[in-house]
Design an enzyme around this catalytic site. Structure first.
Site, PDB file in Angstrom:
ATOM      1  CG  MET A 178      -1.873  -1.077   1.414  1.00  0.00           C
ATOM      2  SD  MET A 178      -3.358  -0.786   0.425  1.00  0.00           S
ATOM      3  CE  MET A 178      -4.233  -2.325   0.739  1.00  0.00           C
ATOM      4  N   GLY A 194       1.586  -6.792   3.957  1.00  0.00           N
ATOM      5  CA  GLY A 194       2.600  -7.681   3.385  1.00  0.00           C
ATOM      6  C   GLY A 194       3.931  -6.985   3.213  1.00  0.00           C
ATOM      7  CD  GLU A 217      -3.642  -4.945   4.041  1.00  0.00           C
ATOM      8  OE1 GLU A 217      -3.999  -4.041   4.813  1.00  0.00           O
ATOM      9  OE2 GLU A 217      -2.502  -4.964   3.516  1.00  0.00           O
ATOM     10  CG  ASP A 243       2.034  -4.982   9.362  1.00  0.00           C
ATOM     11  OD1 ASP A 243       1.331  -5.999   9.488  1.00  0.00           O
ATOM     12  OD2 ASP A 243       1.622  -3.932   8.846  1.00  0.00           O
ATOM     13  N   GLY A 251       5.418   6.664  11.526  1.00  0.00           N
ATOM     14  CA  GLY A 251       5.346   5.914  10.282  1.00  0.00           C
ATOM     15  C   GLY A 251       5.308   4.420  10.513  1.00  0.00           C
TER      16      GLY A 251
END
Length: 306
Positions: A9, A39, A138, A251, A286
């Protein structure tokens, strides 16, 4: 080597003191743009820690695509199986971070919705060289299921992060994975059980173990991490840090766990490292930009051990 089969993304991040109400327009303090997607984040976290990573993903035919591929390559990630999908935008994720460092995220899948079983077949010879396949939700479920079957057929361990959670997920397929890694919110959605306390989280996790899961690892934010299997239960407490931005912490956890596990094969040790790495990630803004490399993580890790 680790294979991450999943999403990418473009993160569009807004930092604001308060969230607007319906119909309200507010001025926010700051905006940032970066590469993300569950991912991609997991792949970058693992690569930053020194793991060899190959990515299987789809980008659009827009201005974001080349930047996304170049970003992967900047971390040494193999991108030969990151393909452009004509007629589709790349995936984007508007992220809103409030003054308490909590985030709200929308995702537009774009080309991620085009990742198909054929893409796995096209990458098969490289995937067979991997020691772990990492998956999320996703991308289309049929592709996730195909990847799980591919891992089983080739004796490759599979980790499934059921995010974003979907009640359509076939638990029988989840049980074919070696590791199932939801957070507490995803656990609640998948089981329909409350998860307000640690005791409730344990009961919800047990309900999935009873259906045949091998290992369930529940990331619980400030409450730490719970690992349960048929003969194992371990609760790893969270580290106390000054959180700036929690985006991508899950993640970071999975990427670090994958990188460590393919090296040592020890689940408990890998979980402790991943727990510390996720804590480090929330101390900067971030997603991928907040992930420390191996040298920086070693230095930050020392502070936790003092």
């Amino acid at each position: 080597m680790i294979a991450v089969i999943g999403s990418n993304m473009v993160d569009l991040i807004t930092y604001t003191d308060i969230m607007p109400k319906a119909g309200e327009t507010l001025e926010a303090g700051r905006f940032a743009m970066g590469c993300g997607g569950k991912g991609a984040n997991q792949a970058v976290a693992a690569a930053k820690l020194g793991a060899k990573v190959t990515m299987v993903s789809k980008v659009g035919d827009d201005a974001f695509a080349d930047n996304t591929i170049a970003n992967f390559q900047s971390f040494g990630i193999d991108t030969q199986h990151v393909r452009k999908e004509p007629g589709f935008s790349s995936g984007v994720a508007p992220i809103f971070v409030d003054s308490n460092s909590q985030n709200r995220i929308l995702i537009i899948k774009g080309a991620n919705s085009c990742l198909s079983p054929k893409d796995i077949d096209d990458a098969a010879e490289d995937l067979k060289k991997c020691g772990l396949i990492v998956l999320q939700l996703e991308v289309p479920l049929e592709t996730v299921y195909y990847a799980i079957d591919f891992g089983n057929q080739n004796n490759i361990p599979v980790l499934l992060n059921p995010a974003p959670a979907s009640k359509e997920l076939d638990i029988d397929y989840a049980c074919r994975c070696d590791f199932f890694v939801p957070n507490e919110t995803e656990l609640e959605i998948l089981t329909g059980l409350p998860v307000k306390t640690e005791e409730e989280i344990v009961l919800a996790a047990e309900s999935l173990l009873n259906k045949g899961l091998k290992n369930i690892i529940v990331t619980m934010g400030s409450r730490g991490v719970l690992w349960m299997s048929e003969n194992q239960k371990e609760l790893i407490g969270a580290y106390t840090v000054d959180a700036v931005d929690t985006s991508g912490a899950g993640d970071a956890f999975i990427g670090c766990f994958a990188a460590h596990y393919v090296q040592c094969g020890d689940v408990s040790s890998s979980l402790h490292e991943a727990n510390a790495y996720a804590a480090c990630s929330v101390t900067a803004c971030g997603t991928q930009s907040s992930y420390p490399d191996a040298a920086r993580f070693t230095e930050m890790r020392k502070q936790f051990d003092q």
